[in-house]
Motif scaffolding. Structure first.
Motif, PDB file in Angstrom:
ATOM      1  N   ALA A  83      -0.878   8.431  -0.670  1.00 17.68           N
ATOM      2  CA  ALA A  83      -0.124   7.967  -1.218  1.00 17.68           C
ATOM      3  C   ALA A  83       0.937   7.045  -0.434  1.00 17.68           C
ATOM      4  O   ALA A  83       1.119   5.878  -1.038  1.00 17.68           O
ATOM      5  CB  ALA A  83       1.058   9.046  -2.041  1.00 17.68           C
ATOM      6  N   ALA A  84       1.099   7.378   0.609  1.00 12.23           N
ATOM      7  CA  ALA A  84       2.014   6.412   1.610  1.00 12.23           C
ATOM      8  C   ALA A  84       1.147   5.246   1.919  1.00 12.23           C
ATOM      9  O   ALA A  84       1.974   4.159   1.848  1.00 12.23           O
ATOM     10  CB  ALA A  84       2.236   7.254   2.751  1.00 12.23           C
ATOM     11  N   ASN A  85      -0.052   5.457   2.168  1.00 11.17           N
ATOM     12  CA  ASN A  85      -0.887   4.330   2.569  1.00 11.17           C
ATOM     13  C   ASN A  85      -0.952   3.251   1.311  1.00 11.17           C
ATOM     14  O   ASN A  85      -1.104   2.104   1.486  1.00 11.17           O
ATOM     15  CB  ASN A  85      -2.464   4.971   2.818  1.00 11.17           C
ATOM     16  CG  ASN A  85      -2.520   5.449   4.186  1.00 11.17           C
ATOM     17  OD1 ASN A  85      -2.048   5.237   5.147  1.00 11.17           O
ATOM     18  ND2 ASN A  85      -3.387   6.517   4.449  1.00 11.17           N
ATOM     19  N   HIS A  86      -1.183   3.989   0.181  1.00 15.15           N
ATOM     20  CA  HIS A  86      -1.329   3.235  -1.162  1.00 15.15           C
ATOM     21  C   HIS A  86       0.263   2.356  -1.472  1.00 15.15           C
ATOM     22  O   HIS A  86      -0.062   1.401  -2.098  1.00 15.15           O
ATOM     23  CB  HIS A  86      -1.962   4.010  -2.155  1.00 15.15           C
ATOM     24  CG  HIS A  86      -3.131   3.360  -3.146  1.00 15.15           C
ATOM     25  ND1 HIS A  86      -4.007   2.588  -2.179  1.00 15.15           N
ATOM     26  CD2 HIS A  86      -3.324   2.913  -4.134  1.00 15.15           C
ATOM     27  CE1 HIS A  86      -4.996   2.094  -3.072  1.00 15.15           C
ATOM     28  NE2 HIS A  86      -4.583   2.072  -4.307  1.00 15.15           N
ATOM     29  N   THR A  87       1.126   2.827  -0.827  1.00 13.55           N
ATOM     30  CA  THR A  87       2.478   2.306  -1.268  1.00 13.55           C
ATOM     31  C   THR A  87       2.569   1.080  -0.236  1.00 13.55           C
ATOM     32  O   THR A  87       2.917   0.082  -0.998  1.00 13.55           O
ATOM     33  CB  THR A  87       3.608   3.270  -0.640  1.00 13.55           C
ATOM     34  OG1 THR A  87       3.398   4.455  -1.646  1.00 13.55           O
ATOM     35  CG2 THR A  87       4.947   2.556  -0.973  1.00 13.55           C
ATOM     36  N   VAL A  88       2.120   1.248   0.808  1.00 15.96           N
ATOM     37  CA  VAL A  88       1.921  -0.113   1.863  1.00 15.96           C
ATOM     38  C   VAL A  88       0.866  -1.351   0.996  1.00 15.96           C
ATOM     39  O   VAL A  88       1.147  -2.281   0.862  1.00 15.96           O
ATOM     40  CB  VAL A  88       1.264   0.024   3.113  1.00 15.96           C
ATOM     41  CG1 VAL A  88       1.276  -1.255   3.894  1.00 15.96           C
ATOM     42  CG2 VAL A  88       2.495   1.120   3.839  1.00 15.96           C
ATOM     43  N   HIS A  89      -0.319  -0.787   0.256  1.00 11.55           N
ATOM     44  CA  HIS A  89      -1.137  -1.563  -0.319  1.00 11.55           C
ATOM     45  C   HIS A  89      -0.421  -2.175  -1.521  1.00 11.55           C
ATOM     46  O   HIS A  89      -0.361  -3.266  -1.761  1.00 11.55           O
ATOM     47  CB  HIS A  89      -2.303  -0.803  -0.790  1.00 11.55           C
ATOM     48  CG  HIS A  89      -3.111  -1.433  -1.576  1.00 11.55           C
ATOM     49  ND1 HIS A  89      -3.985  -2.602  -1.310  1.00 11.55           N
ATOM     50  CD2 HIS A  89      -3.450  -1.194  -3.178  1.00 11.55           C
ATOM     51  CE1 HIS A  89      -4.635  -3.018  -2.325  1.00 11.55           C
ATOM     52  NE2 HIS A  89      -4.330  -2.099  -3.707  1.00 11.55           N
ATOM     53  N   PHE A  90       0.292  -1.312  -2.375  1.00 10.14           N
ATOM     54  CA  PHE A  90       1.209  -1.838  -3.502  1.00 10.14           C
ATOM     55  C   PHE A  90       2.154  -2.959  -2.979  1.00 10.14           C
ATOM     56  O   PHE A  90       2.177  -4.025  -3.867  1.00 10.14           O
ATOM     57  CB  PHE A  90       1.920  -0.575  -3.896  1.00 10.14           C
ATOM     58  CG  PHE A  90       2.767  -0.946  -5.173  1.00 10.14           C
ATOM     59  CD1 PHE A  90       2.290  -1.429  -6.343  1.00 10.14           C
ATOM     60  CD2 PHE A  90       4.169  -1.058  -5.033  1.00 10.14           C
ATOM     61  CE1 PHE A  90       2.936  -1.790  -7.417  1.00 10.14           C
ATOM     62  CE2 PHE A  90       4.970  -1.531  -6.124  1.00 10.14           C
ATOM     63  CZ  PHE A  90       4.222  -1.733  -7.420  1.00 10.14           C
ATOM     64  N   VAL A  91       2.817  -2.818  -1.739  1.00 10.77           N
ATOM     65  CA  VAL A  91       3.721  -3.914  -1.252  1.00 10.77           C
ATOM     66  C   VAL A  91       2.828  -4.817  -1.018  1.00 10.77           C
ATOM     67  O   VAL A  91       3.360  -6.365  -1.565  1.00 10.77           O
ATOM     68  CB  VAL A  91       4.725  -3.473  -0.002  1.00 10.77           C
ATOM     69  CG1 VAL A  91       5.177  -4.396   0.534  1.00 10.77           C
ATOM     70  CG2 VAL A  91       5.383  -2.261  -0.440  1.00 10.77           C
ATOM     71  N   ALA A  92       1.888  -5.146  -0.437  1.00 14.51           N
ATOM     72  CA  ALA A  92       1.051  -6.393  -0.332  1.00 14.51           C
ATOM     73  C   ALA A  92       0.651  -6.912  -1.672  1.00 14.51           C
ATOM     74  O   ALA A  92       0.594  -8.282  -1.735  1.00 14.51           O
ATOM     75  CB  ALA A  92      -0.042  -5.925   0.850  1.00 14.51           C
ATOM     76  N   LEU A  93       0.016  -6.069  -2.272  1.00 13.39           N
ATOM     77  CA  LEU A  93      -0.397  -6.666  -3.668  1.00 13.39           C
ATOM     78  C   LEU A  93       0.857  -7.389  -4.376  1.00 13.39           C
ATOM     79  O   LEU A  93       0.571  -8.529  -5.074  1.00 13.39           O
ATOM     80  CB  LEU A  93      -0.943  -5.312  -4.390  1.00 13.39           C
ATOM     81  CG  LEU A  93      -1.324  -5.747  -5.918  1.00 13.39           C
ATOM     82  CD1 LEU A  93      -2.839  -6.348  -5.831  1.00 13.39           C
ATOM     83  CD2 LEU A  93      -1.685  -4.313  -6.637  1.00 13.39           C
TER      84      LEU A  93
END
Length: 197
Positions: A83-93
């Motif tokens: 979930a933390a990793n995908h939050t970083v991905h979400f910010v980039a997205l």
């Protein structure tokens, strides 16, 4: 000594942030192309974390003991790290969409938004107190539906990569298929055990 959950989650998120920065830097920095690279690379980093958490119970059911049991015991930490990793991905997205006008189809926004909502809910309920508050059945339902929704989005993404990037798409889809087979095998083993009881 048991590694604290917060350390695993923070470490995974830090690596994701470093991957995002390095990916962007390699493709032009703070540009549409650079942020697009950060988005792709952080999704790839999050993928194995998800598969590990999603497959932990099946692995421990089929082959109890050893690292499989350790993975099952630490599944909550691994899931929160995802979930933390995908939050970083979400910010980039979102940076790509909002700052650099990256294309975003309506179906992608709806499906992706739904999955991010599931990820947030699953992360927020990853505690013993949340299990007690929701009740075990509702908690299991939330995490089961959320897990399958995340898997479907990853599957759709990587199937779409097979023709243009077979070196990426084929191994990822193979891992997804193996994870599904593991879940099916574990279900069959539990079902047979219940019938024999």
């Amino acid at each position: 000594m048991k590694t604290p959950t917060w350390f695993i989650v923070a470490g995974a998120a830090l690596v994701a942030a470093l991957i995002a920065v390095a990916g962007a830097a390699a493709f032009g920095g703070w540009t549409g192309e650079g942020v697009g690279a950060a988005t792709r690379f952080t999704a790839r980093w999050a993928f194995p974390w998800f598969l590990a958490a999603w497959s932990a119970s099946a692995l421990a059911t089929l082959w109890p003991g050893g690292w499989r049991t350790v993975l099952l015991r630490r599944r909550r930490a691994v899931g929160l790290a995802f979930a933390a990793n995908h939050t970083v991905h979400f910010v980039a997205l979102m940076s790509g969409i909002l700052v650099f006008d990256a294309p975003a189809k309506l179906i992608t926004v709806i499906a992706g938004g739904t999955v991010y909502l599931f990820i947030a809910l699953m992360a927020a309920t990853s505690s013993d107190a949340a299990v007690r508050w929701l009740g075990p059945k509702r908690w299991r339902l939330l995490h089961a539906v959320g897990g399958w929704a995340i898997l479907l989005v990853f599957t759709n993404s990587y199937v779409g990569r097979i023709s243009e990037k077979p070196w990426l798409g084929i191994p990822a889809v193979t891992l997804i298929a193996l994870a599904v087979l593991l879940r099916a095998g574990a279900w069959l083993k539990r079902h047979r055990r219940a019938q024999a009881a």
